[in-house]
Enzyme design. Structure first.
Site, PDB file in Angstrom:
ATOM      1  N   ASP A   1       0.810  -1.224   0.000  1.00  0.00           N
ATOM      2  CA  ASP A   1       0.000   0.000   0.000  1.00  0.00           C
ATOM      3  C   ASP A   1       0.843   1.273   0.000  1.00  0.00           C
ATOM      4  OD1 ASP A   1      -2.382  -1.436  -0.009  1.00  0.00           O
ATOM      5  OD2 ASP A   1      -2.509  -1.506   2.173  1.00  0.00           O
TER       6      ASP A   1
ATOM      7  N   ARG B   1      -5.233   6.718  -0.932  1.00  0.00           N
ATOM      8  CA  ARG B   1      -3.760   6.772  -0.894  1.00  0.00           C
ATOM      9  C   ARG B   1      -3.185   7.647  -2.020  1.00  0.00           C
ATOM     10  NH1 ARG B   1      -3.123   3.667   3.431  1.00  0.00           N
ATOM     11  NH2 ARG B   1      -4.243   1.696   3.483  1.00  0.00           N
TER      12      ARG B   1
END
Ligand code: S3P
Length: 447
Positions: free
Chosen positions: A328, A406
């Protein structure tokens, strides 16, 4: 959920001062989801301290409530989960709205797969594009039936197996969500469910299943694969869980402090499970000053306070073997690489194309607009850093975040290292995993 109901919230992030002081990031998202799910299957009351109160975790809580658990926030911020017992999930009355959350969707599909209930999963535009075949295939072998939208996507309906059968499944893709979906299905399946994991991924499910008293073993086979065996139908014992800070959230502040000159920041209580923490090693290899202080254990997970100082970074070639342990974190690594000296090369990132957005394409477009020198490959990105100079984009044209928290946060960090700032088209998705991100940026003195 809210991300699609309200109008977009654009914002320009600009360079101001160094990041200083001490901050604490919210609880780990992966651990928070699992604490609600396992608490909801234990008999009795589980207390969760430090739960991430982001939209994704709240979607999990709402779904578990819809299937019979009682989940309440206490005045002191702790959450109490009164479980229904393994096998005790009830038929939900309406569709389960997963919002933006792939983790909620895939793990809950696993839980439902071995219960005699039918559940309809719906989600936002981002989630509705993501592949679900990776979980419907193994869960189908257990005995669940699926009706999906074309392409194996949401909306989808799962009818759980009346008599689930234990399977042995070798993961074709390095995915903790797929692993966890099968293990959670194995909870209400008689016999031993086995998952073979050729490439290790985050192990929070294994740790927490054991913590709740399940009989789970992990063995390394002759090929080096992890063989995880779970004996079904345990009585899960309620726990008091303290959730460590999310390293994936800390990552944005670590990179911000490294690249904004003069920064000197301590991020307290960061989870450093080795299956999650590879970004910090890569940043150290780039020359980043990141020191782990006061190393300790919280809720069965390694934790430390990270002391980060602004550093001159240089490019590296990232070993593809690190990818699962920082899957991530690539958007924000790309930002660090954009202002480093020299070239950074990444490969083996195919999975990034099926996250909340296609993160290779989205970051390529976003960083190009911000004035960075990036080249997209089929499975990665090659970045020629600015050598410590601020990124030279105009800051006017809004960067498309594609409902991906993100991308939004990584490009907010890029804004701090840009001559004229970076405009994000929509900051709302940040609330899925890190609702206090902008407030913390303010606290560290940059917003
Ligand atoms: C997660 C696993 C990862 C990660 C996601 C959370 C989890 O997804 O990207 O943010 O909690 O199990 P994959 O399993 O798709 O790699």
């Amino acid at each position: 959920m809210s991300a699609s109901a309200a109008p977009p919230l654009p914002r320009r992030f600009v360079a101001t001062g160094p990041l200083t002081g001490r901050i604490r990031v919210p609880g780990d998202k992966s651990i928070s989801h699992r604490s609600i799910m396992l608490g909801a299957l234990a008999v009795g009351e589980t207390r969760v301290t430090g739960l991430l109160e982001g939209e994704d975790v709240l979607a999990t809580a709402a779904a578990m409530r819809a299937m019979g658990a009682t989940i309440e926030r206490q005045a002191n911020g702790d959450w109490l989960v009164a479980g229904v017992g393994t096998g005790g999930l009830l038929q939900p009355a309406g569709a389960l709205d997963m919002g933006n959350s792939g983790t909620s969707t895939r793990l809950l599909m696993g839980l439902v797969a071995s219960h005699p209930v039918t559940a309809c999963f719906i989600g936002d535009a981002s989630l509705s594009k993501r592949p679900m075949g990776r979980v419907t295939r193994p869960l189908g072998e257990i005995g669940a039936a699926f009706t999906t939208y074309p392409g194996g996507r949401l909306p989808l309906i799962v009818t759980g197996a009346e008599t689930p059968v234990p399977i042995t499944y070798r993961l074709p893709v390095a995915s903790a969500q797929v692993k966890s979906a099968i293990l959670l299905a194995g909870l209400n399946t008689p016999g031993v469910t086995t998952v073979i994991e050729p490439v290790p991924t985050r192990d929070h499910s294994e740790r927490m299943l054991r913590g709740f008293g399940a009989d789970l073993s992990v063995e390394i086979d002759d090929d080096g694969a992890r063989v995880i065996r779970l004996t079904g139908q345990p009585e899960l014992v309620p726990q008091a869980i303290t959730v460590p800070g999310d390293p994936s959230s800390a990552a944005f502040f670590v990179v911000a402090a490294l690249i904004v000159p003069g920064s000197d920041l301590v991020i307290e209580n960061v989870g450093l499970n080795p299956t999650r923490a590879a970004l910090f090693d890569v940043l150290r290899a780039m020359g980043g000053h990141i020191v782990a202080l006061n190393a300790r254990e919280v809720g069965g997970e390694p934790v430390a306070d990270l002391h980060v100082r602004a550093s001159e970074l240089h490019g590296v070639t990232v070993d593809p073997a690190c990818v699962p342990a920082m899957v991530d974190e690539f958007p924000v690594l790309f930002v660090a690489a954009s202002v480093a000296h020299g070239r950074t090369v990444t490969a083996g990132l195919e999975e990034l194309r099926v996250k909340e957005s296609d993160r290779i394409a989205a970051m390529h477009a976003a960083l190009t607009l911000a004035g960075a020198h990036v080249a997209e490959t089929a499975d990665g990105m090659i970045i020629d850093g600015s050598g410590g100079q601020r990124l030279a984009g105009t800051g006017d044209a809004a960067i498309a975040t594609h409902l991906d928290h993100r991308i939004a946060m990584a490009m907010a960090v890029a804004g701090l290292a840009s001559a004229r700032g970076v405009t994000i088209d929509d900051t709302r998705p940040i609330a899925t995993s890190f609702p206090v991100f902008e407030a913390l940026l303010g606290e560290t003195g940059t917003a």
